[in-house]
Each structure stands twice: as C-alpha cells, then as structure tokens.
Motif scaffolding. Structure first.
Motif, PDB file in Angstrom:
ATOM      1  N   PRO A  88      -4.091  23.857 -12.832  1.00 27.41           N
ATOM      2  CA  PRO A  88      -4.966  23.101 -13.728  1.00 27.41           C
ATOM      3  C   PRO A  88      -4.812  21.597 -13.514  1.00 27.41           C
ATOM      4  CG  PRO A  88      -3.033  23.846 -14.922  1.00 27.41           C
ATOM      5  CD  PRO A  88      -2.913  24.415 -13.528  1.00 27.41           C
ATOM      6  N   ALA A  89      -5.831  20.844 -13.905  1.00 33.86           N
ATOM      7  CA  ALA A  89      -5.779  19.388 -13.727  1.00 33.86           C
ATOM      8  C   ALA A  89      -4.789  18.755 -14.706  1.00 33.86           C
ATOM      9  CB  ALA A  89      -7.171  18.796 -13.933  1.00 33.86           C
ATOM     10  N   ILE A  90      -4.076  17.754 -14.210  1.00 37.84           N
ATOM     11  CA  ILE A  90      -3.178  16.938 -15.044  1.00 37.84           C
ATOM     12  C   ILE A  90      -3.349  15.479 -14.614  1.00 37.84           C
ATOM     13  CG2 ILE A  90      -1.492  18.777 -15.453  1.00 37.84           C
ATOM     14  CD1 ILE A  90       0.227  17.584 -13.220  1.00 37.84           C
ATOM     15  N   ASP A  91      -2.746  14.571 -15.356  1.00 35.91           N
ATOM     16  CA  ASP A  91      -2.850  13.150 -15.006  1.00 35.91           C
ATOM     17  C   ASP A  91      -2.077  12.873 -13.719  1.00 35.91           C
ATOM     18  OD1 ASP A  91      -4.313  12.694 -17.272  1.00 35.91           O
ATOM     19  OD2 ASP A  91      -2.623  11.931 -18.447  1.00 35.91           O
ATOM     20  N   ARG A  92      -2.765  12.292 -12.736  1.00 35.74           N
ATOM     21  CA  ARG A  92      -2.131  11.932 -11.469  1.00 35.74           C
ATOM     22  C   ARG A  92      -2.539  10.525 -11.085  1.00 35.74           C
ATOM     23  NH1 ARG A  92       0.555  16.277  -9.021  1.00 35.74           N
ATOM     24  NH2 ARG A  92       1.523  14.495  -8.057  1.00 35.74           N
ATOM     25  N   MET A  93      -1.750   9.931 -10.218  1.00 36.37           N
ATOM     26  CA  MET A  93      -2.235   8.719  -9.584  1.00 36.37           C
ATOM     27  C   MET A  93      -3.387   9.090  -8.646  1.00 36.37           C
ATOM     28  SD  MET A  93       1.229   6.779  -8.457  1.00 36.37           S
ATOM     29  CE  MET A  93       2.536   7.866  -9.025  1.00 36.37           C
ATOM     30  N   ALA A  94      -4.226   8.096  -8.333  1.00 39.93           N
ATOM     31  CA  ALA A  94      -5.207   8.295  -7.256  1.00 39.93           C
ATOM     32  C   ALA A  94      -4.915   7.181  -6.250  1.00 39.93           C
ATOM     33  CB  ALA A  94      -6.617   8.240  -7.796  1.00 39.93           C
ATOM     34  N   ASN A  95      -5.803   6.187  -6.164  1.00 40.55           N
ATOM     35  CA  ASN A  95      -5.467   4.998  -5.382  1.00 40.55           C
ATOM     36  C   ASN A  95      -4.978   3.932  -6.346  1.00 40.55           C
ATOM     37  OD1 ASN A  95      -6.454   6.296  -3.104  1.00 40.55           O
ATOM     38  ND2 ASN A  95      -8.517   5.498  -3.430  1.00 40.55           N
ATOM     39  N   LEU A  96      -3.782   3.498  -6.155  1.00 41.26           N
ATOM     40  CA  LEU A  96      -3.159   2.525  -7.059  1.00 41.26           C
ATOM     41  C   LEU A  96      -2.701   1.347  -6.193  1.00 41.26           C
ATOM     42  CD1 LEU A  96      -2.377   2.287 -10.029  1.00 41.26           C
ATOM     43  CD2 LEU A  96      -0.161   3.221  -9.456  1.00 41.26           C
ATOM     44  N   ASN A  97      -3.295   0.188  -6.421  1.00 40.47           N
ATOM     45  CA  ASN A  97      -3.141  -0.911  -5.471  1.00 40.47           C
ATOM     46  C   ASN A  97      -2.627  -2.182  -6.123  1.00 40.47           C
ATOM     47  OD1 ASN A  97      -4.459   0.941  -3.786  1.00 40.47           O
ATOM     48  ND2 ASN A  97      -6.459   0.032  -4.195  1.00 40.47           N
ATOM     49  N   VAL A  98      -1.818  -2.924  -5.396  1.00 40.51           N
ATOM     50  CA  VAL A  98      -1.472  -4.289  -5.800  1.00 40.51           C
ATOM     51  C   VAL A  98      -2.505  -5.233  -5.190  1.00 40.51           C
ATOM     52  CG1 VAL A  98       0.171  -6.177  -5.454  1.00 40.51           C
ATOM     53  CG2 VAL A  98       0.999  -3.924  -6.170  1.00 40.51           C
ATOM     54  N   GLU A  99      -3.132  -6.032  -6.030  1.00 39.71           N
ATOM     55  CA  GLU A  99      -4.191  -6.927  -5.562  1.00 39.71           C
ATOM     56  C   GLU A  99      -3.585  -8.094  -4.768  1.00 39.71           C
ATOM     57  OE1 GLU A  99      -7.650  -6.330  -6.119  1.00 39.71           O
ATOM     58  OE2 GLU A  99      -6.625  -4.433  -6.472  1.00 39.71           O
ATOM     59  N   PRO A 100      -4.270  -8.531  -3.705  1.00 44.55           N
ATOM     60  CA  PRO A 100      -3.719  -9.594  -2.850  1.00 44.55           C
ATOM     61  C   PRO A 100      -3.557 -10.917  -3.584  1.00 44.55           C
ATOM     62  CG  PRO A 100      -5.570  -8.483  -1.793  1.00 44.55           C
ATOM     63  CD  PRO A 100      -5.542  -8.008  -3.200  1.00 44.55           C
ATOM     64  N   GLY A 101      -2.589 -11.692  -3.079  1.00 45.27           N
ATOM     65  CA  GLY A 101      -2.385 -13.052  -3.569  1.00 45.27           C
ATOM     66  C   GLY A 101      -2.886 -14.055  -2.551  1.00 45.27           C
ATOM     67  N   THR A 102      -2.096 -15.105  -2.312  1.00 42.05           N
ATOM     68  CA  THR A 102      -2.597 -16.200  -1.468  1.00 42.05           C
ATOM     69  C   THR A 102      -1.698 -16.525  -0.282  1.00 42.05           C
ATOM     70  OG1 THR A 102      -1.488 -17.771  -2.925  1.00 42.05           O
ATOM     71  CG2 THR A 102      -3.797 -17.288  -3.403  1.00 42.05           C
ATOM     72  N   ASP A 103      -0.523 -15.915  -0.207  1.00 38.39           N
ATOM     73  CA  ASP A 103       0.435 -16.289   0.840  1.00 38.39           C
ATOM     74  C   ASP A 103       0.270 -15.454   2.107  1.00 38.39           C
ATOM     75  OD1 ASP A 103       1.729 -18.220  -0.721  1.00 38.39           O
ATOM     76  OD2 ASP A 103       2.975 -16.694  -1.672  1.00 38.39           O
ATOM     77  N   THR A 104       0.526 -16.069   3.234  1.00 35.18           N
ATOM     78  CA  THR A 104       0.661 -15.285   4.462  1.00 35.18           C
ATOM     79  C   THR A 104       2.076 -14.702   4.494  1.00 35.18           C
ATOM     80  OG1 THR A 104       1.532 -17.136   5.731  1.00 35.18           O
ATOM     81  CG2 THR A 104      -0.874 -16.871   5.679  1.00 35.18           C
ATOM     82  N   LEU A 105       2.282 -13.701   5.353  1.00 41.54           N
ATOM     83  CA  LEU A 105       3.624 -13.139   5.493  1.00 41.54           C
ATOM     84  C   LEU A 105       4.594 -14.218   5.963  1.00 41.54           C
ATOM     85  CD1 LEU A 105       5.628 -10.787   5.547  1.00 41.54           C
ATOM     86  CD2 LEU A 105       4.811 -10.229   7.850  1.00 41.54           C
ATOM     87  N   SER A 151      -1.456  -2.476  -0.444  1.00 46.06           N
ATOM     88  CA  SER A 151      -0.698  -3.627  -0.934  1.00 46.06           C
ATOM     89  C   SER A 151      -0.511  -4.633   0.191  1.00 46.06           C
ATOM     90  CB  SER A 151       0.674  -3.176  -1.437  1.00 46.06           C
ATOM     91  OG  SER A 151       1.454  -4.286  -1.848  1.00 46.06           O
ATOM     92  N   PRO A 152      -0.408  -5.886  -0.161  1.00 49.47           N
ATOM     93  CA  PRO A 152       0.092  -6.874   0.789  1.00 49.47           C
ATOM     94  C   PRO A 152       1.628  -6.877   0.724  1.00 49.47           C
ATOM     95  CG  PRO A 152      -0.612  -7.954  -1.231  1.00 49.47           C
ATOM     96  CD  PRO A 152      -0.816  -6.489  -1.437  1.00 49.47           C
ATOM     97  N   PRO A 153       2.301  -7.593   1.631  1.00 54.28           N
ATOM     98  CA  PRO A 153       3.752  -7.767   1.478  1.00 54.28           C
ATOM     99  C   PRO A 153       4.041  -8.582   0.219  1.00 54.28           C
ATOM    100  CG  PRO A 153       2.909  -9.150   3.259  1.00 54.28           C
ATOM    101  CD  PRO A 153       1.778  -8.274   2.818  1.00 54.28           C
ATOM    102  N   CYS A 154       5.188  -8.335  -0.388  1.00 55.58           N
ATOM    103  CA  CYS A 154       5.551  -9.041  -1.624  1.00 55.58           C
ATOM    104  C   CYS A 154       6.994  -9.528  -1.551  1.00 55.58           C
ATOM    105  CB  CYS A 154       5.393  -8.119  -2.830  1.00 55.58           C
ATOM    106  SG  CYS A 154       3.677  -7.742  -3.238  1.00 55.58           S
TER     107      CYS A 154
END
Lengths: 454, 477
Positions: B350-367, B462-465
C-alpha cells in the motif's frame, strides 16, 4: 475469547500450490530442445499484514503473490527471467512457455559462463508445515484488547511462505511453512519505548499476554528522567536482539566465500590471523534448525550445518554455487550470508546478568548499524528502545540515545566477559519483497567496554 | 493490458462504498560484468494489482498476482473482509482517505529506451569498462553493470477515475576494490546515480569513461594516510550531499513518521507538527524543494499512488521549515499542508509517505570558491557508510574519498573519512552553497521504509555545500 487456530485448510492449499508448480515444470520439460536444461524456481506467499499505530489499525490487508524464475541453460550459457504468476493454471503455462522462446533468443547473445554450476542430480523433497496460526483478524482484536491503554505501534504478518525448485534433471522440491510474526513497540513518550516480538509457528495467546504484561512492567522505568552519558567507554550488556544486529553487520560479507577470496569482507583480518575473537565465540550456520528450505536455488541439498567461527577462530565460509565453481569448492548454501545463524551459549545465567553488569548500559536494541572502517570491522550504530542505565545491578533510568563506534574484535574479543546460558530464537521480521525465512539463535553478551562517541 | 485487467476487476468487484485498483507492470533488466565474466543476466516481468476497498467505514486491501477473474474476485473479497473486520478499530476512517479524481496520463520522456539497446552491445561496453578497471595488481575485485526498468501503472476507481503513468529508471555503476595486506579500499561510481529516462542518461553521466580514474583512486587510497580526527570545515560534493539530504532532511520531514506510524521500524522524527512555519532548520542559505517535475530525476511523476497531482513545493525556505512530506491521508490526519508523495514500491504494497525528488536549491558560489574560503578543512565524496538515530538527529556518515583542504587549496588524499553531527544543528553550520552550474542530479533506487517493508527509488539534486566546524575522524587504524 481466544483467536481461532486454523490448520487443515492451509496445508491443502500449499499442497495444491506444490502440485500446480510441478505441473508447470513438466510443461517446461516438454518444451525443451535437445541440449537444453532448465531450473524453475518459485517464491510465493499468502500473507496477511496489519499495521498498527496508537493501539489502532493503521492499514490492514493481504498479499498473495507467486513469482517464477526460469533459467535456461545450453552450451554452457545461461539466461534467466522472472515473472509474477497466478495459481499455476493455463495462463501461467502459456506465459512460461512464451518466456522459453525469449530466453533462447537471449542465450544467443550471451557468452559461455565459466562460473555456472547447478546440480544435475534429482532431488525430491516436500516440506509442508502450515503451523498453528490464528485467524489474523481475531488475533488483532485480542491484541488491541490486551493492549488497552498502551501506545502500541507495529506490524502483524502471518500466513504461508512457499519456495519451490524443479529442474530438467528431475528435481522436484517444495517448501511451505506457516508462520506468524508480531513485531511491536509500546511507547511511553518521544523515543522511549519497549520493543517486543512474538513470532513462531504455533500460536499461544498466553505468550502474547505475558509479553504485553512484561512491557507494562518496564514502561514505568522509561518514565524516569533519561540518563545522558558523555562519550567514553562503558560496561554494557547486549541483549540477543542487539547482538543479532551486530552479527548482521559481520554477515555483510564476513562469512561469504566470495568476499573472503576478493578480500572485501569485514572479517578480513580475522581470516588473515591478525585478529581473534574470544574463545567463547562459536558461530554456525544451522541450516537444519532454520525455517529456510533445505535446498539451494541451484538444486543442491544444504548440509545440516556449516561451522563459521569455532572458539574465536575462523572455521569455514558460506559457499554459493558460483563461488564453488570459481574457487573449486563444494557449495553449502543458497546465499553467502547466514540464514539460520546459531551462536553457542555461554555460562552466564541470564537472571544474574544485571548483577554481573553492575554499573553500565543494558542495551536491549541497537539501530542503523554500519561500518566506520570495514577492513577493521569497526561498527557504529545507535542505542534504541528500552536501553537502560544500570547502577549496582538495578535499572536506574532510560538512556538518552547514544552512538557507539567500536570493533567486533573488541566487543566480542578482548572485552567480552561472558555469554548467557540462555539463548533467544530471533525470527526475521523483514518483508522486503516478501516475508523472509531467516532466523538466529543467540545468547546475550556482557562486555567490559563499549565505546560511545556521540 | 492494464486496461483489460481493470475491466476484468470491474466485472467482479465487491459491493462496497468505494474501491480502487492499482495495476502495475514492470519490466526490468540487470546486467553485470565482474572480472571480465558476464554474471547471470536478471530479467523480470512483474505484474500484479492492489485492490483497496472502503466499506462500513473501514478500509482494507488485497494484492494479488492471480489476475484471472477468480483471482481478482478473491482479492476484492479479501479486501472487503479486512475493511469490515477492522472498521471499528481503525486509526484512520474511510472518510479521511483520498479518492482519486478524473482521467489523466503521464509518461516519462525517453530518447533512447534501454529496451532498444541490444544486450550484446551492452555486454561489450561493460566488458571493456571492466577491463579498464583492472589496471593495477592491487585491484582484487572489479565490476561494471547497468540496471534499468520501465514501470506502467493504472489507477482506476469505482467512481470512474483512471490515471495511467509510465516511469523509467536507469542506473549504471562500476567499482574497484584494492587490497594490500589487511587493508582493502573500494571506489565506486553510480550507487547514487539512478536517473529517469533511457540510455541518454548513461551518456550524460559519462560513467564508463571514468573507470580508469575510479581504479586509480582505489589504489591511491591504499597508500593514503588515515583521515585525521579533529573539528574542521567540511565541503561535501553532490554525491555525498545526496545522502546528507536524504537522511537528515528527507526522512525527518516525512509526515507519517511525525504521526508515529514508523516508530516500530524506520523510526520517529525530531520534527514535531508545531515546528512548521517557524522552526529554523538551517542557515539562510538552505532552501529545499520537493520537485517531482524535474524529469531526469528518478522519482519524477505526474501523480502519486493515491492519485494526487504532483507539483513543486518548498519544504525549507531560506532556512525556515515550512512544509512536511505528507500525502493526502497524512495531511488530513495532521491538519497540515503537504506534498503528493503517497507512493508504493510495487503492486504488492500500500502507498505510504515517501520522498520523491528532494533537492537543495543552488546558491551563488563556484566549487572553487567554496574550497578557497577554507583554511583548514576536508572535501568528501561518495558515500560508503550511513547511520542515524531513530529520530533522525544524531548521525555518522562515511565516504570513500576525501582530500584535505589547506589554506584554500586541495591537498593530500586521506582514507576512511567519516564525520558526525546532529541534524538539528548541522544545517545551521551551512555557510556556502554551490551555484547552478555545480548542481548535479543523483538518485538512489533503494530507500527502505514501511511495515510491511518497501524499497523505492528517490531522487536528490544538489550543488556542493560547505559546513563549518564539523567533527571529522578516520578509521580504526
């Protein structure tokens, strides 16, 4: 009122499933061409699942599944396809015969398999043990009544689990066992709870009542202010359920022939002789004492037992069919991880374990174990459920959850003080894909030090 | 095929207040070449249905692979029986549960379906890749493989709703184990690189071309010193961010955990309902989205398995917790807004609560900027160990690969890198987030949860953090 026990009906249903599976195998036999061989496997269950939360039913239902896996072999090549099936009727037969055609096409694109090994001896066996299982809805009604006032959360699983194997060499093997597995927790508040389990093949309501009463007696201890420990080394008693999780980590390649030969298992240094476990540690894969089938997917009969560690030293490994061919050994298991792990008992009466512990941690359960350093078999994990702080042999307070991080060579080696005389039979509650048939028979362990880190 | 099954069930459906049928057909293939030897190819054709029945105020389900009329009728009867037998003891009433509406279809885009790739070609590619991995005597085990599946589902109801979807998963992977004496080190690629789509995603990932680097790094680790044990700044590359997001944001925000359903197995959560709207989960740099619409991510879909239309939602907005991961049933129970994430791993659950696509939004820095602003730190990549408490708070994670950072520059490789912290405070130490160009899409096909157990694919981008002042340590030595 006690829950009704059912027995005759499931046995007849299992026998019908077996006969239908063997008829499918006969149909595949009839469709073979010269030089072709096959292995047909069945994995299935007729299960009821009831999920509970706050002492009420969250989700209730049933799962009836049959999964067939057909392996076609010709000229040293092998191809396998699996499919879901119904009850072994005409549509299943047509589907299976259609898959044979597809496998022939695929075989033409595959190279010969140098590690292919399967039995060409005919094995005949039929084990149908439906057990004495209750009507699941009645059992749930009784559970809810007996647990009145408790914040109970958990899962009921019951019914028949089936495994079958048939081969072109004439093997016709079937295995159906009926089990129930009630795995639950009674919560006080937050993350403070007593973890309980009642699983087996013969239902006895008085056992359930006794375990709920035991949970009620433990809950007041959890109401006390939790003991917050600083990182450091502490004396500890590991209950069988906690030891089961730690040995589960060791089983992640530790007893596998392939992992040992490729030097990727966590017990690498034990097998090299660089490390030892305590002489009281003897581990055996007890095929005969478990619930899993006595035959492997490749058609070999399992030996009654396989010694893994004897008196702290390596004694053997689990050899699957492919490893047997690759390393010129004899196969002795279906999968290269224990399904029925047995640890020898020690000499510590369980009733004296608290006294012997003195001051330290009573670890009922651990959680989310993983390796900090696989080559060193260093394992981290969390305490969970009713882990208690003990002073002078008396429970003082529940433990605020703590992270441990230690090697198996310290926990079950230099720092192991005793194993209990009594052992618990832990039946696998796992249901990924289907209900598992794993089990373990384990004592509790008293350790002089366990390293807590967070 | 699924339409025919649905019509067959409609003809034998039990008399009840409401029923739904979710039919699932999945074709999958897994090919693996180990040490140059093609391992047994696994193909599967899965097919079954989940019947849910509402009656007398209760709800019951029955799943079956017996898809003849009698098998479907038996499933309907069994579901009806469970609905009636548990109506008076149910935690959730029939009226609280969602009923899908309307007729719709959603199909994952694909350029080069895996089914169209000749298996001989794939084996040739994997065999060549495998050969590239064995480039040192110290490499003692090595393999390359590809797993792929295509899933068709049809959700139909007694009210006439019909939602058809096709999703796709593809996951290339390779790995090499190096050994010297009592020390073994593994480098792998792809355990967290599942994507939606076809062979075009494999090309985009470029997995096969990285075999030599992976093997070289496994050997490098054998000679590397153990990771030092001290507090330092930590830069996580997107691969390890996948695990960090998954364990210490995704799971604690699942509403069924917060409501207590998972307390006996996967655990509870340190997050409580009163925190939404005000709790500071992380620094201002932390914004997390639930986004089932990023089509290359592995858990993209048009509707969840309860039929709720999927749309992007922010869960954490500039550090503040705003919304849990909860499907319609959990939303009704909790009185909170949520997301379209009621998901089942297959027809038999049966269906239960799951993650789907869960993303950290980008910021402004390069690696490069993230690294340049570290005086004393470490960069980690590729998860190999994960452990977190049942409230999803105290965690310890380990990686395959790490390099020290000294005075803003990458320095030597260290082995057995681990770090630990507490979710409730860890994200507040986030002080650098990579820009959109550094964002990478990852995903895992094997997130486990639920009773009975379910394993499902989830996506994370995700970007690097960069995190300040983290407890870092190495192996047993």
């Amino acid at each position: 009122m006690s829950a009704t026990v059912r027995s005759d009906e499931p046995a007849a249903a299992a026998a019908a499933q077996r006969d239908a599976f063997f008829r499918l195998a006969d149909a595949v036999s009839g469709a073979l061409r010269a030089g072709e061989e096959f292995l047909l496997r069945c994995s299935g269950e007729d299960s009821d699942f009831v999920r509970l939360n706050h002492g009420r039913v969250r989700q209730a239902g049933a799962v009836r599944q049959r999964r067939l896996s057909l392996q076609l072999v010709a000229d040293g090549r092998s191809a396998t396809v699996a499919c879901d099936a119904g009850g072994g009727d005409d549509s299943d037969r047509e589907r299976l015969l259609g898959l044979v055609s597809g496998l022939r096409v695929q075989l033409a694109h595959l190279p010969a398999d140098p590690h292919l090994l399967f039995s060409r001896e005919a094995l005949t066996s039929s084990r149908i043990e439906p057990g004495r299982l209750p009507d699941p809805a009645s059992a749930i009604d009784r559970l809810i009544t007996l647990a009145d006032g408790l914040d109970l959360v958990g899962i009921w699983a019951s019914g028949l689990v089936h495994r079958g194997l048939a081969t072109s060499a004439g093997t016709r093997a079937w295995h159906s066992v009926g089990t129930f597995n009630l795995d639950w927790s009674c919560y006080h508040t937050g993350d403070k709870a007593v973890k309980c389990a009642y699983a087996g093949t013969s239902w006895n309501e008085s056992v359930l009542a006794a375990r709920l009463s035991e949970a009620r007696r433990t809950l007041p201890v959890l109401a006390r202010s939790p003991q917050r420990l600083s990182p450091g080394a502490y004396r500890a008693y590991l209950a069988p359920a906690a030891l089961d999780d730690l040995l589960g980590m060791c089983s992640w390649g530790g007893f596998s022939c392939k992992a040992q030969r490729t030097r990727s298992g966590p017990l690498l240094r034990l097998h090299d002789g660089a490390e030892r476990l305590h002489p009281a540690v003897t581990l055996t894969e007890d095929h005969a004492g478990g619930l899993s089938p006595g035959f492997t997917d490749a058609g070999f009969a399992k030996p009654a037992s396989v010694p893994l560690i004897t008196a702290g030293s390596p004694a053997g490994s689990l050899v699957g069919a492919r490893s047997a061919r690759e390393f010129a050994l004899v196969p002795n298991c279906a999968h290269e991880a224990p399904e029925s792990l047995r640890m020898d008992a020690g000499d510590l009466p369980a009733e004296t374990a608290l006294h012997r512990l003195g001051t330290g941690l009573w670890i009922s359960n651990v959680w989310y174990c993983n390796f900090s350093d696989r080559s060193a078999c260093r394992i981290t994990g969390m305490t969970r459920f009713a882990c208690l702080w003990i002073e002078n042999g008396e429970p003082v307070a529940p433990l605020a959850v703590m992270r441990f991080d230690d090697t198996i060579y310290r926990l079950l080696g230099a720092n192991l003080e005793a194993l209990t005389c009594e052992r618990e039979h832990v039946l696998e509650a796992g249901t990924y894909g289907g209900r598992g048939l794993g089990s373990s028979l384990l004592p509790g362990a008293l350790v002089g030090e366990i390293a807590l880190t967070l | 095929m699924l339409d025919a099954i649905a019509e067959r069930f409609r003809a034998v459906a039990p008399a009840c207040d409401f029923w739904s049928l979710r039919a699932v057909a999945r074709r999958s293939r897994s090919v693996n070449v180990r040490q140059g030897v093609v391992q047994p190819v696994h193909e599967a054709h899965d097919l079954g249905v989940m019947v849910t029945v509402h009656a007398a105020g209760g709800v019951g389900y029955a799943a079956t692979s017996d898809l003849g009329a009698s098998g479907l009728a038996a499933a309907g009867s069994r579901a009806l029986e469970w609905a009636r037998r548990t109506a008076s003891s149910s935690l959730v009433s029939s009226g609280q549960l969602p009923r899908p509406q309307g007729r719709a279809a959603w199909r994952a885009p694909v350029v080069m379906p895996w089914e169209a790739q000749p298996i001989g070609d794939l084996i040739a590619t994997l065999t060549a890749c495998c050969a590239s991995l064995k480039r040192h005597d110290a490499i003692v085990d090595w393999s390359a493989g590809l797993a792929a599946s295509t899933t068709e589902s049809l959700l139909t109801t007694s009210d006439g709703a019909a939602i058809a979807q096709t999703t796709r998963l593809i996951a290339p992977h390779l790995g090499a184990t190096a050994n010297r004496g009592g020390e073994s080190q593994e480098r792998s690629l792809g355990r967290d690189s599942a994507r939606q789509g076809g062979c075009e995603q494999v090309a985009d990932l470029g997995t096969w071309a990285q075999a030599e680097r992976v093997a070289d790094e496994a050997v490098q680790l054998l000679a590397a010193p153990d990771c030092p044990g001290k507090r330092m700044d930590l830069v996580l590359l997107p691969s390890q961010m996948t695990l960090q997001i998954h364990e210490s944001i995704g799971h604690p925000l699942e509403l069924d955990r917060i409501l207590g359903d998972e307390r006996n197995y996967a655990g509870t959560s340190f997050v409580t309902p009163d925190m939404f709207g005000s709790y500071r989960y992380g620094s201002d740099l932390l914004t997390v989205s639930f986004d089932p619409g990023d089509v290359s991510e592995v858990a993209s879909y048009g509707f969840d398995d309860d039929g709720a239309p999927a749309r992007r939602e922010l869960l954490i907005d500039r550090g503040v917790l705003v919304r849990p991961l909860g499907g319609a049933a959990s939303q009704a129970r909790a009185g909170l807004p949520g997301t379209a994430n009621a998901r089942a791993c297959d027809w038999n659950r049966p269906a239960i609560d799951r993650m789907a696509n869960l993303n950290v939004e980008p910021g402004t820095d390069t690696l490069e900027t993230l690294i340049a602003q570290v005086e004393n730190g470490i960069l980690m990549d590729a998860n190999r160990s994960w452990s977190i408490d049942d409230s999803r708070n105290k965690f310890q994670f380990g990686c395959e690969w790490a390099r020290l950072i000294v005075d803003g520059r990458l320095a030597g490789v260290v082995r057995n890198p681990n770090y630990r912290g507490v979710s409730a405070t860890f994200w507040r130490s986030l002080d650098g987030v990579g820009d959109a160009a550094s964002r990478r899409v990852h995903g895992t096909p094997n997130c486990g949860k639920g009773e009975p157990n379910q394993v499902i694919a989830v996506g994370h981008a995700s970007p690097p953090c960069r995190f300040r002042d983290v407890e870092v340590f190495g192996g047993a030595g």
